[in-house]
Design a protein around this motif. Structure first.
Motif, PDB file in Angstrom:
ATOM      1  N   VAL A 129       0.855  -1.201   0.000  1.00  0.00           N
ATOM      2  CA  VAL A 129       0.000   0.000   0.000  1.00  0.00           C
ATOM      3  C   VAL A 129       0.885   1.242   0.000  1.00  0.00           C
ATOM      4  O   VAL A 129       0.656   2.200  -0.765  1.00  0.00           O
ATOM      5  CB  VAL A 129      -0.947  -0.006   1.221  1.00  0.00           C
ATOM      6  CG1 VAL A 129      -1.835   1.215   1.207  1.00  0.00           C
ATOM      7  CG2 VAL A 129      -1.781  -1.272   1.255  1.00  0.00           C
ATOM      8  N   LEU A 130       1.924   1.219   0.858  1.00  0.00           N
ATOM      9  CA  LEU A 130       2.838   2.367   0.948  1.00  0.00           C
ATOM     10  C   LEU A 130       3.454   2.673  -0.424  1.00  0.00           C
ATOM     11  O   LEU A 130       3.424   3.816  -0.905  1.00  0.00           O
ATOM     12  CB  LEU A 130       3.931   2.014   1.964  1.00  0.00           C
ATOM     13  CG  LEU A 130       4.955   3.067   2.354  1.00  0.00           C
ATOM     14  CD1 LEU A 130       5.499   2.749   3.751  1.00  0.00           C
ATOM     15  CD2 LEU A 130       6.125   3.172   1.419  1.00  0.00           C
ATOM     16  N   ARG A 131       3.946   1.621  -1.077  1.00  0.00           N
ATOM     17  CA  ARG A 131       4.602   1.836  -2.372  1.00  0.00           C
ATOM     18  C   ARG A 131       3.600   2.235  -3.455  1.00  0.00           C
ATOM     19  O   ARG A 131       3.917   3.038  -4.327  1.00  0.00           O
ATOM     20  CB  ARG A 131       5.382   0.581  -2.778  1.00  0.00           C
ATOM     21  CG  ARG A 131       6.629   0.401  -1.950  1.00  0.00           C
ATOM     22  CD  ARG A 131       7.361  -0.882  -2.247  1.00  0.00           C
ATOM     23  NE  ARG A 131       8.493  -1.015  -1.357  1.00  0.00           N
ATOM     24  CZ  ARG A 131       9.665  -0.422  -1.540  1.00  0.00           C
ATOM     25  NH1 ARG A 131       9.853   0.343  -2.583  1.00  0.00           N
ATOM     26  NH2 ARG A 131      10.645  -0.584  -0.674  1.00  0.00           N
ATOM     27  N   ALA A 132       2.380   1.672  -3.389  1.00  0.00           N
ATOM     28  CA  ALA A 132       1.364   2.017  -4.393  1.00  0.00           C
ATOM     29  C   ALA A 132       1.031   3.512  -4.279  1.00  0.00           C
ATOM     30  O   ALA A 132       0.921   4.213  -5.300  1.00  0.00           O
ATOM     31  CB  ALA A 132       0.125   1.166  -4.200  1.00  0.00           C
ATOM     32  N   LEU A 133       0.910   3.992  -3.043  1.00  0.00           N
ATOM     33  CA  LEU A 133       0.619   5.424  -2.860  1.00  0.00           C
ATOM     34  C   LEU A 133       1.782   6.285  -3.361  1.00  0.00           C
ATOM     35  O   LEU A 133       1.576   7.336  -3.977  1.00  0.00           O
ATOM     36  CB  LEU A 133       0.345   5.718  -1.382  1.00  0.00           C
ATOM     37  CG  LEU A 133      -1.024   5.242  -0.855  1.00  0.00           C
ATOM     38  CD1 LEU A 133      -1.130   5.468   0.644  1.00  0.00           C
ATOM     39  CD2 LEU A 133      -2.166   5.967  -1.558  1.00  0.00           C
ATOM     40  N   LEU A 134       3.011   5.801  -3.112  1.00  0.00           N
ATOM     41  CA  LEU A 134       4.178   6.567  -3.600  1.00  0.00           C
ATOM     42  C   LEU A 134       4.205   6.608  -5.126  1.00  0.00           C
ATOM     43  O   LEU A 134       4.615   7.618  -5.714  1.00  0.00           O
ATOM     44  CB  LEU A 134       5.482   5.972  -3.058  1.00  0.00           C
ATOM     45  CG  LEU A 134       5.770   6.258  -1.576  1.00  0.00           C
ATOM     46  CD1 LEU A 134       7.080   5.617  -1.148  1.00  0.00           C
ATOM     47  CD2 LEU A 134       5.818   7.762  -1.290  1.00  0.00           C
ATOM     48  N   VAL A 135       3.747   5.521  -5.767  1.00  0.00           N
ATOM     49  CA  VAL A 135       3.687   5.508  -7.236  1.00  0.00           C
ATOM     50  C   VAL A 135       2.720   6.590  -7.714  1.00  0.00           C
ATOM     51  O   VAL A 135       3.037   7.395  -8.600  1.00  0.00           O
ATOM     52  CB  VAL A 135       3.245   4.110  -7.757  1.00  0.00           C
ATOM     53  CG1 VAL A 135       2.854   4.179  -9.225  1.00  0.00           C
ATOM     54  CG2 VAL A 135       4.371   3.100  -7.563  1.00  0.00           C
ATOM     55  N   VAL A 136       1.520   6.637  -7.079  1.00  0.00           N
ATOM     56  CA  VAL A 136       0.521   7.642  -7.476  1.00  0.00           C
ATOM     57  C   VAL A 136       1.104   9.038  -7.273  1.00  0.00           C
ATOM     58  O   VAL A 136       1.021   9.911  -8.158  1.00  0.00           O
ATOM     59  CB  VAL A 136      -0.784   7.470  -6.649  1.00  0.00           C
ATOM     60  CG1 VAL A 136      -1.777   8.566  -6.990  1.00  0.00           C
ATOM     61  CG2 VAL A 136      -1.387   6.098  -6.897  1.00  0.00           C
ATOM     62  N   SER A 137       1.736   9.242  -6.115  1.00  0.00           N
ATOM     63  CA  SER A 137       2.300  10.562  -5.805  1.00  0.00           C
ATOM     64  C   SER A 137       3.383  10.933  -6.831  1.00  0.00           C
ATOM     65  O   SER A 137       3.419  12.068  -7.337  1.00  0.00           O
ATOM     66  CB  SER A 137       2.855  10.517  -4.376  1.00  0.00           C
ATOM     67  OG  SER A 137       3.855  11.440  -4.219  1.00  0.00           O
ATOM     68  N   THR A 138       4.252   9.971  -7.168  1.00  0.00           N
ATOM     69  CA  THR A 138       5.329  10.255  -8.131  1.00  0.00           C
ATOM     70  C   THR A 138       4.755  10.598  -9.504  1.00  0.00           C
ATOM     71  O   THR A 138       5.253  11.509 -10.188  1.00  0.00           O
ATOM     72  CB  THR A 138       6.274   9.035  -8.232  1.00  0.00           C
ATOM     73  OG1 THR A 138       6.571   8.603  -6.923  1.00  0.00           O
ATOM     74  CG2 THR A 138       7.563   9.389  -8.935  1.00  0.00           C
ATOM     75  N   LEU A 139       3.692   9.886  -9.900  1.00  0.00           N
ATOM     76  CA  LEU A 139       3.075  10.184 -11.201  1.00  0.00           C
ATOM     77  C   LEU A 139       2.516  11.611 -11.214  1.00  0.00           C
ATOM     78  O   LEU A 139       2.641  12.332 -12.208  1.00  0.00           O
ATOM     79  CB  LEU A 139       1.959   9.169 -11.495  1.00  0.00           C
ATOM     80  CG  LEU A 139       2.453   7.762 -11.895  1.00  0.00           C
ATOM     81  CD1 LEU A 139       1.287   6.780 -11.967  1.00  0.00           C
ATOM     82  CD2 LEU A 139       3.194   7.807 -13.226  1.00  0.00           C
ATOM     83  N   LEU A 140       1.918  12.012 -10.089  1.00  0.00           N
ATOM     84  CA  LEU A 140       1.377  13.377 -10.002  1.00  0.00           C
ATOM     85  C   LEU A 140       2.505  14.414 -10.084  1.00  0.00           C
ATOM     86  O   LEU A 140       2.358  15.459 -10.725  1.00  0.00           O
ATOM     87  CB  LEU A 140       0.570  13.564  -8.717  1.00  0.00           C
ATOM     88  CG  LEU A 140      -0.761  12.799  -8.644  1.00  0.00           C
ATOM     89  CD1 LEU A 140      -1.466  13.059  -7.328  1.00  0.00           C
ATOM     90  CD2 LEU A 140      -1.682  13.198  -9.803  1.00  0.00           C
ATOM     91  N   TYR A 141       3.644  14.098  -9.412  1.00  0.00           N
ATOM     92  CA  TYR A 141       4.797  15.019  -9.488  1.00  0.00           C
ATOM     93  C   TYR A 141       5.254  15.165 -10.941  1.00  0.00           C
ATOM     94  O   TYR A 141       5.523  16.277 -11.418  1.00  0.00           O
ATOM     95  CB  TYR A 141       5.970  14.487  -8.648  1.00  0.00           C
ATOM     96  CG  TYR A 141       5.920  14.915  -7.196  1.00  0.00           C
ATOM     97  CD1 TYR A 141       6.026  16.267  -6.844  1.00  0.00           C
ATOM     98  CD2 TYR A 141       5.788  13.984  -6.180  1.00  0.00           C
ATOM     99  CE1 TYR A 141       5.995  16.660  -5.509  1.00  0.00           C
ATOM    100  CE2 TYR A 141       5.749  14.376  -4.843  1.00  0.00           C
ATOM    101  CZ  TYR A 141       5.857  15.713  -4.521  1.00  0.00           C
ATOM    102  OH  TYR A 141       5.819  16.101  -3.204  1.00  0.00           O
ATOM    103  N   ILE A 142       5.335  14.019 -11.650  1.00  0.00           N
ATOM    104  CA  ILE A 142       5.797  14.071 -13.044  1.00  0.00           C
ATOM    105  C   ILE A 142       4.833  14.919 -13.883  1.00  0.00           C
ATOM    106  O   ILE A 142       5.250  15.775 -14.667  1.00  0.00           O
ATOM    107  CB  ILE A 142       5.961  12.643 -13.614  1.00  0.00           C
ATOM    108  CG1 ILE A 142       7.124  11.950 -12.893  1.00  0.00           C
ATOM    109  CG2 ILE A 142       6.209  12.675 -15.129  1.00  0.00           C
ATOM    110  CD1 ILE A 142       7.358  10.506 -13.267  1.00  0.00           C
ATOM    111  N   LEU A 143       3.515  14.689 -13.648  1.00  0.00           N
ATOM    112  CA  LEU A 143       2.508  15.460 -14.386  1.00  0.00           C
ATOM    113  C   LEU A 143       2.686  16.961 -14.089  1.00  0.00           C
ATOM    114  O   LEU A 143       2.650  17.804 -14.994  1.00  0.00           O
ATOM    115  CB  LEU A 143       1.122  14.977 -13.947  1.00  0.00           C
ATOM    116  CG  LEU A 143      -0.070  15.492 -14.731  1.00  0.00           C
ATOM    117  CD1 LEU A 143       0.050  15.074 -16.194  1.00  0.00           C
ATOM    118  CD2 LEU A 143      -1.379  14.931 -14.156  1.00  0.00           C
TER     119      LEU A 143
END
Ligand SMILES: Nc1ncnc2c1ncn2[C@@H]1O[C@@H]2COP(=O)(O)O[C@H]2[C@H]1O
Length: 215
Positions: free
Chosen positions: A29-43
């Motif tokens: 769950v922790l890593r999945a949330l970090l993936v979402v957060s990283t994608l938002l940063y890239i966007l």
């Protein structure tokens, strides 16, 4: 207007999600949330700054790649967990261990089926191996007195924990099924994987408590 709010909100949403990730105990769950957060940063890096921040985009993408890789190996460790019948019985007996921890323990273990009477430990000799007997009745001989032990028990745990010689001689009869771990490899594994040490300490403590209750 809506697009502006969306653009400005991106960085806050990304940061909030990564803060939320840090409160999660479950690694997936922790890593999945970090993936979402990283994608938002890239966007954010693509739609907000007037000049593209390639360095930031590059390192955020590296971060995303490493996280995705670790996440898939964790998922693989959780799902690809095929056990033999004996391993399944042992895993059930080792309740607090996660599949990954159990697999690490199995990597340094050797399965044995006694063909003749086997002496596992000799009273007063160094405890070089720790055993777990699944089938068969171990016989403990201590100061000239012998008594049987129930199966599903560790053998050699006292010497292992106290770094002391074996307090008794222990034998198993032909047909006994047991697992053995070299004490040094087990100590090294515990140093490398502190969570395995915590789980194993708990198992050994409850094993000793069961032995005391049966005495
Ligand atoms: N009183 C006892 N009850 C149950 N098991 C024992 C008893 N005494 C010794 N053992 C087992 O025999 C093993 C001998 O080596 P250890 O002292 O390392 O660990 C010991 C226990 O696993």
């Amino acid at each position: 207007m809506f697009f502006d709010i969306f653009r400005l909100g991106l960085i806050h949403a990304a940061a909030l999600i990564s803060v939320a990730a840090l409160t999660c105990r479950d690694q997936i769950v922790l890593r999945a949330l970090l993936v979402v957060s990283t994608l938002l940063y890239i966007l954010y890096y693509f739609v907000v700054p007037e000049v593209l921040l390639w360095d930031a985009i590059f390192w955020t993408a590296v971060n995303l790649g490493v996280n995705l890789f670790m996440m898939s190996s964790l998922l693989l460790a959780r799902t690809q967990f095929r056990l033999s019948e004996d391993e399944r019985r042992l895993f059930a007996a080792f309740g607090p261990l996660s599949p990954g921890e159990f697999r690490a323990l199995m990597k340094i273990a050797t399965w044995r089926r006694a063909e003749t009477t086997q002496i596992l430990l000799r009273e007063g000799a160094p405890v070089e191996k720790v055993y777990y007997v699944l089938d068969g009745t171990p016989k403990v001989t201590k100061a000239g007195r012998s008594f049987p032990l129930r199966p599903f028990a560790f053998i050699g745990e006292i010497g292992f924990l106290r770094k002391a010689p074996a307090s008794a001689t222990v034998t198993v009869e032909p047909g006994a099924c047991y697992v053995e771990w070299p004490a040094k490899a087990l100590q090294a594994l515990q140093l490398r994987r502190p969570l395995i040490k915590v789980a194993l300490d708990g198992l050994l403590a409850s094993d000793m408590a069961a032995k005391m209750a049966a005495a």
